[in-house]
Scaffold this motif. Structure first.
Motif, PDB file in Angstrom:
ATOM      1  N   LEU A  20     -28.519 -39.421   6.900  1.00  0.00           N
ATOM      2  CA  LEU A  20     -28.156 -40.763   7.335  1.00  0.00           C
ATOM      3  C   LEU A  20     -26.870 -40.798   8.152  1.00  0.00           C
ATOM      4  CD1 LEU A  20     -28.980 -42.665   4.041  1.00  0.00           C
ATOM      5  CD2 LEU A  20     -29.941 -43.223   6.277  1.00  0.00           C
ATOM      6  N   MET A  21     -26.107 -39.721   8.140  1.00  0.00           N
ATOM      7  CA  MET A  21     -24.781 -39.763   8.757  1.00  0.00           C
ATOM      8  C   MET A  21     -24.832 -40.094  10.245  1.00  0.00           C
ATOM      9  SD  MET A  21     -22.625 -36.717   6.937  1.00  0.00           S
ATOM     10  CE  MET A  21     -22.209 -36.801   5.201  1.00  0.00           C
ATOM     11  N   ARG A  22     -25.634 -39.355  11.000  1.00  0.00           N
ATOM     12  CA  ARG A  22     -25.657 -39.620  12.435  1.00  0.00           C
ATOM     13  C   ARG A  22     -26.288 -40.966  12.767  1.00  0.00           C
ATOM     14  NH1 ARG A  22     -27.185 -39.713  17.442  1.00  0.00           N
ATOM     15  NH2 ARG A  22     -25.807 -38.716  18.986  1.00  0.00           N
ATOM     16  N   PRO A  23     -27.413 -41.345  12.144  1.00  0.00           N
ATOM     17  CA  PRO A  23     -27.947 -42.678  12.423  1.00  0.00           C
ATOM     18  C   PRO A  23     -26.962 -43.806  12.114  1.00  0.00           C
ATOM     19  CG  PRO A  23     -29.612 -41.330  11.364  1.00  0.00           C
ATOM     20  CD  PRO A  23     -28.337 -40.542  11.318  1.00  0.00           C
ATOM     21  N   VAL A  24     -26.232 -43.667  11.022  1.00  0.00           N
ATOM     22  CA  VAL A  24     -25.219 -44.672  10.685  1.00  0.00           C
ATOM     23  C   VAL A  24     -24.151 -44.720  11.765  1.00  0.00           C
ATOM     24  CG1 VAL A  24     -23.284 -45.136   9.124  1.00  0.00           C
ATOM     25  CG2 VAL A  24     -25.562 -44.702   8.185  1.00  0.00           C
ATOM     26  N   LEU A  25     -23.667 -43.553  12.180  1.00  0.00           N
ATOM     27  CA  LEU A  25     -22.627 -43.502  13.205  1.00  0.00           C
ATOM     28  C   LEU A  25     -23.145 -44.044  14.534  1.00  0.00           C
ATOM     29  CD1 LEU A  25     -19.677 -42.561  13.341  1.00  0.00           C
ATOM     30  CD2 LEU A  25     -20.495 -40.367  14.242  1.00  0.00           C
ATOM     31  N   ALA A  26     -24.391 -43.723  14.859  1.00  0.00           N
ATOM     32  CA  ALA A  26     -24.976 -44.229  16.106  1.00  0.00           C
ATOM     33  C   ALA A  26     -25.100 -45.747  16.083  1.00  0.00           C
ATOM     34  CB  ALA A  26     -26.345 -43.582  16.325  1.00  0.00           C
ATOM     35  N   HIS A  27     -25.398 -46.309  14.930  1.00  0.00           N
ATOM     36  CA  HIS A  27     -25.500 -47.763  14.804  1.00  0.00           C
ATOM     37  C   HIS A  27     -24.171 -48.435  15.115  1.00  0.00           C
ATOM     38  CE1 HIS A  27     -27.058 -51.589  13.371  1.00  0.00           C
ATOM     39  NE2 HIS A  27     -25.977 -51.729  12.634  1.00  0.00           N
ATOM     40  N   LEU A  28     -23.079 -47.717  14.864  1.00  0.00           N
ATOM     41  CA  LEU A  28     -21.744 -48.252  15.131  1.00  0.00           C
ATOM     42  C   LEU A  28     -21.232 -47.873  16.517  1.00  0.00           C
ATOM     43  CD1 LEU A  28     -20.136 -47.351  11.670  1.00  0.00           C
ATOM     44  CD2 LEU A  28     -21.000 -49.584  12.385  1.00  0.00           C
ATOM     45  N   GLY A  29     -22.072 -47.188  17.297  1.00  0.00           N
ATOM     46  CA  GLY A  29     -21.632 -46.598  18.554  1.00  0.00           C
ATOM     47  C   GLY A  29     -21.151 -47.566  19.608  1.00  0.00           C
ATOM     48  N   ASP A  30     -21.520 -48.850  19.508  1.00  0.00           N
ATOM     49  CA  ASP A  30     -21.080 -49.799  20.534  1.00  0.00           C
ATOM     50  C   ASP A  30     -19.657 -50.273  20.316  1.00  0.00           C
ATOM     51  OD1 ASP A  30     -21.349 -51.429  18.347  1.00  0.00           O
ATOM     52  OD2 ASP A  30     -22.861 -52.754  19.217  1.00  0.00           O
ATOM     53  N   GLY A  31     -19.026 -49.815  19.223  1.00  0.00           N
ATOM     54  CA  GLY A  31     -17.618 -50.138  18.996  1.00  0.00           C
ATOM     55  C   GLY A  31     -17.353 -51.445  18.301  1.00  0.00           C
ATOM     56  N   GLN A  32     -18.406 -52.180  17.947  1.00  0.00           N
ATOM     57  CA  GLN A  32     -18.217 -53.453  17.274  1.00  0.00           C
ATOM     58  C   GLN A  32     -17.885 -53.244  15.790  1.00  0.00           C
ATOM     59  OE1 GLN A  32     -18.390 -56.526  18.919  1.00  0.00           O
ATOM     60  NE2 GLN A  32     -18.450 -55.143  20.692  1.00  0.00           N
ATOM     61  N   LYS A  73     -26.486 -51.067   6.158  1.00  0.00           N
ATOM     62  CA  LYS A  73     -27.507 -50.695   5.180  1.00  0.00           C
ATOM     63  C   LYS A  73     -28.865 -51.280   5.555  1.00  0.00           C
ATOM     64  CE  LYS A  73     -24.011 -50.432   1.545  1.00  0.00           C
ATOM     65  NZ  LYS A  73     -23.410 -51.094   0.365  1.00  0.00           N
ATOM     66  N   ASP A  74     -28.876 -52.535   5.948  1.00  0.00           N
ATOM     67  CA  ASP A  74     -30.132 -53.179   6.327  1.00  0.00           C
ATOM     68  C   ASP A  74     -30.735 -52.520   7.566  1.00  0.00           C
ATOM     69  OD1 ASP A  74     -29.821 -54.929   4.226  1.00  0.00           O
ATOM     70  OD2 ASP A  74     -28.984 -56.555   5.453  1.00  0.00           O
ATOM     71  N   SER A  75     -29.870 -52.141   8.498  1.00  0.00           N
ATOM     72  CA  SER A  75     -30.383 -51.513   9.719  1.00  0.00           C
ATOM     73  C   SER A  75     -31.024 -50.162   9.437  1.00  0.00           C
ATOM     74  CB  SER A  75     -29.245 -51.344  10.736  1.00  0.00           C
ATOM     75  OG  SER A  75     -28.341 -50.324  10.337  1.00  0.00           O
ATOM     76  N   MET A  76     -30.483 -49.421   8.460  1.00  0.00           N
ATOM     77  CA  MET A  76     -31.044 -48.113   8.129  1.00  0.00           C
ATOM     78  C   MET A  76     -32.400 -48.262   7.432  1.00  0.00           C
ATOM     79  SD  MET A  76     -29.062 -45.806   9.372  1.00  0.00           S
ATOM     80  CE  MET A  76     -28.797 -46.977  10.723  1.00  0.00           C
ATOM     81  N   VAL A 115     -26.536 -44.806   1.909  1.00  0.00           N
ATOM     82  CA  VAL A 115     -25.795 -45.249   3.091  1.00  0.00           C
ATOM     83  C   VAL A 115     -24.310 -45.371   2.758  1.00  0.00           C
ATOM     84  CG1 VAL A 115     -25.463 -47.132   4.743  1.00  0.00           C
ATOM     85  CG2 VAL A 115     -27.780 -46.419   4.122  1.00  0.00           C
ATOM     86  N   SER A 116     -24.005 -45.856   1.567  1.00  0.00           N
ATOM     87  CA  SER A 116     -22.601 -45.972   1.147  1.00  0.00           C
ATOM     88  C   SER A 116     -21.923 -44.618   1.128  1.00  0.00           C
ATOM     89  CB  SER A 116     -22.512 -46.620  -0.241  1.00  0.00           C
ATOM     90  OG  SER A 116     -22.914 -47.965  -0.199  1.00  0.00           O
ATOM     91  N   TRP A 117     -22.642 -43.596   0.621  1.00  0.00           N
ATOM     92  CA  TRP A 117     -22.075 -42.252   0.607  1.00  0.00           C
ATOM     93  C   TRP A 117     -21.885 -41.730   2.024  1.00  0.00           C
ATOM     94  CZ3 TRP A 117     -19.271 -39.806  -2.620  1.00  0.00           C
ATOM     95  CH2 TRP A 117     -19.420 -39.988  -3.991  1.00  0.00           C
ATOM     96  N   ALA A 118     -22.842 -42.000   2.907  1.00  0.00           N
ATOM     97  CA  ALA A 118     -22.700 -41.564   4.296  1.00  0.00           C
ATOM     98  C   ALA A 118     -21.463 -42.203   4.928  1.00  0.00           C
ATOM     99  CB  ALA A 118     -23.955 -41.926   5.089  1.00  0.00           C
ATOM    100  N   LEU A 119     -21.267 -43.497   4.691  1.00  0.00           N
ATOM    101  CA  LEU A 119     -20.088 -44.186   5.218  1.00  0.00           C
ATOM    102  C   LEU A 119     -18.802 -43.604   4.636  1.00  0.00           C
ATOM    103  CD1 LEU A 119     -21.369 -47.875   5.075  1.00  0.00           C
ATOM    104  CD2 LEU A 119     -20.827 -46.591   7.147  1.00  0.00           C
ATOM    105  N   GLN A 164     -13.933 -40.292   5.462  1.00  0.00           N
ATOM    106  CA  GLN A 164     -13.048 -39.194   5.084  1.00  0.00           C
ATOM    107  C   GLN A 164     -12.748 -38.290   6.279  1.00  0.00           C
ATOM    108  OE1 GLN A 164     -11.619 -39.124   2.138  1.00  0.00           O
ATOM    109  NE2 GLN A 164     -12.823 -40.872   1.458  1.00  0.00           N
ATOM    110  N   ALA A 165     -13.754 -38.098   7.136  1.00  0.00           N
ATOM    111  CA  ALA A 165     -13.584 -37.238   8.319  1.00  0.00           C
ATOM    112  C   ALA A 165     -12.875 -37.956   9.455  1.00  0.00           C
ATOM    113  CB  ALA A 165     -14.945 -36.737   8.784  1.00  0.00           C
ATOM    114  N   GLY A 166     -12.676 -39.262   9.325  1.00  0.00           N
ATOM    115  CA  GLY A 166     -12.011 -40.019  10.378  1.00  0.00           C
ATOM    116  C   GLY A 166     -12.942 -40.460  11.490  1.00  0.00           C
ATOM    117  N   LEU A 167     -14.254 -40.417  11.256  1.00  0.00           N
ATOM    118  CA  LEU A 167     -15.208 -40.816  12.291  1.00  0.00           C
ATOM    119  C   LEU A 167     -15.456 -42.327  12.281  1.00  0.00           C
ATOM    120  CD1 LEU A 167     -17.819 -37.906  12.107  1.00  0.00           C
ATOM    121  CD2 LEU A 167     -15.609 -38.031  13.280  1.00  0.00           C
TER     122      LEU A 167
END
Length: 305
Positions: free
Chosen positions: A9-21, A29-32, A59-63, A68-71
């Protein structure tokens, strides 16, 4: 489709946030759920404690691990946004982001060091099983990973408080630790008690007192020798000889030397210890699940055999 593991889930979660909003965690969570086309049964599947859906938990663990990694970062409660490092990670890792990728980031390596375990997943299962770990060791690995992540989150939450809110947090923590049980514990800064933010009366008459200084400082702003010297002066002005200085940041070597040099006894609690104490005494955190391990009672069977 089966429910994906939290690393997938890590990359899909990060990609969902990719627009910077800035996005609410609930929306992520709902989007995943939608992206992975979970069935109604999979959407409602609960973790063993029955307190959270499996997908929400993962999803919470992925976030948590991305943070923790600063992403990603959490600008306000319940919301997340991608960081410049996170956007770069999406470019550099177009297929997958997992624990192995996070090893490249100092923040995640520091997080792993805090856990003081060799496990590489929240449950510790993959590495620990390979090492023929016992059930107790698996649980210890899980608890260690969870505690390390939670300590970072609770310290960040403390940093987001107002100065008076942080003082209140410190007072609640000290009370939970047992101070003032036979007397009183109170914040004093609102009444203009210069140099002291709180007073703990250990006995009903207030004869045995501990003075408190609470400073909510950014992590890169250290507490130096002059600050400890000033606090010692405040104690002297109140004819006190015991104090505790609590900060979200850290103390310089000079500050620690000053605390040892002066006649008054001053205990120093930095951000790392503060976070540990908040979690240990369950201030600002909730118990999600308790685990009971059982073993064979050989004495019982021998007594009836």
């Amino acid at each position: 489709m089966t429910i994906p593991d939290f690393q997938s889930l890590m990359r899909p979660v990060l990609a969902h946030l990719g627009d910077g909003q800035v996005v609410r965690s609930r929306a992520v969570k709902d989007s995943m759920v939608t992206e992975f086309a979970l069935t109604p049964e999979e959407r409602e599947q609960m973790i063993p404690s029955g307190r959270q859906r499996v997908m929400d938990n993962r999803v919470s663990w992925a976030l948590t691990y991305l943070a923790q990694a600063g992403l990603i970062e959490r600008p306000v409660r319940g919301q997340v946004e991608i960081t410049p490092q996170g956007r770069a990670a999406l470019t550099h890792h177009p297929e997958r982001i997992d624990m192995k990728v996070l090893e490249d980031y100092p923040g995640y390596r520091a997080f792993k060091e805090r856990t003081k375990v060799v496990a590489d997943t929240p449950s510790g299962v993959e590495t620990a099983q390979d090492a023929m770990a016992t059930p107790q060791e698996l649980v210890q690995a899980a608890v260690s990973q969870n505690r390390a992540a939670l300590e970072v989150e609770v310290l960040n939450r403390a940093l987001a408080l107002s100065p008076t809110g942080f003082e209140d947090l410190v007072m609640v923590l000290l009370e939970k630790m047992g101070y003032g049980r036979l007397g009183t514990i109170a914040r004093t800064s609102a009444s203009g008690d210069a140099g002291v933010d709180g007073i703990i009366s250990q006995d009903p008459l207030g004869l045995d007192r501990i003075y408190v200084q609470a400073k909510r400082y950014a992590l890169d702003r250290t507490v130096d020798r002059p600050r400890i010297h000033e606090f010692a002066g405040a104690l002297l002005g109140k004819q006190g000889d015991r104090g505790v200085y609590i900060t979200t940041s850290s103390f310089t070597t000079g500050a620690r030397s000053e605390a040892e040099r002066i006649n008054a006894r001053i205990e120093l609690i930095d951000g790392a210890l503060l976070a540990e104490l908040l979690v240990r005494y369950e201030v600002g955190v909730q118990v999600e699940q308790r685990v009971a391990l059982h073993r064979m009672d050989e004495d019982f069977f021998d007594s009836i055999g």
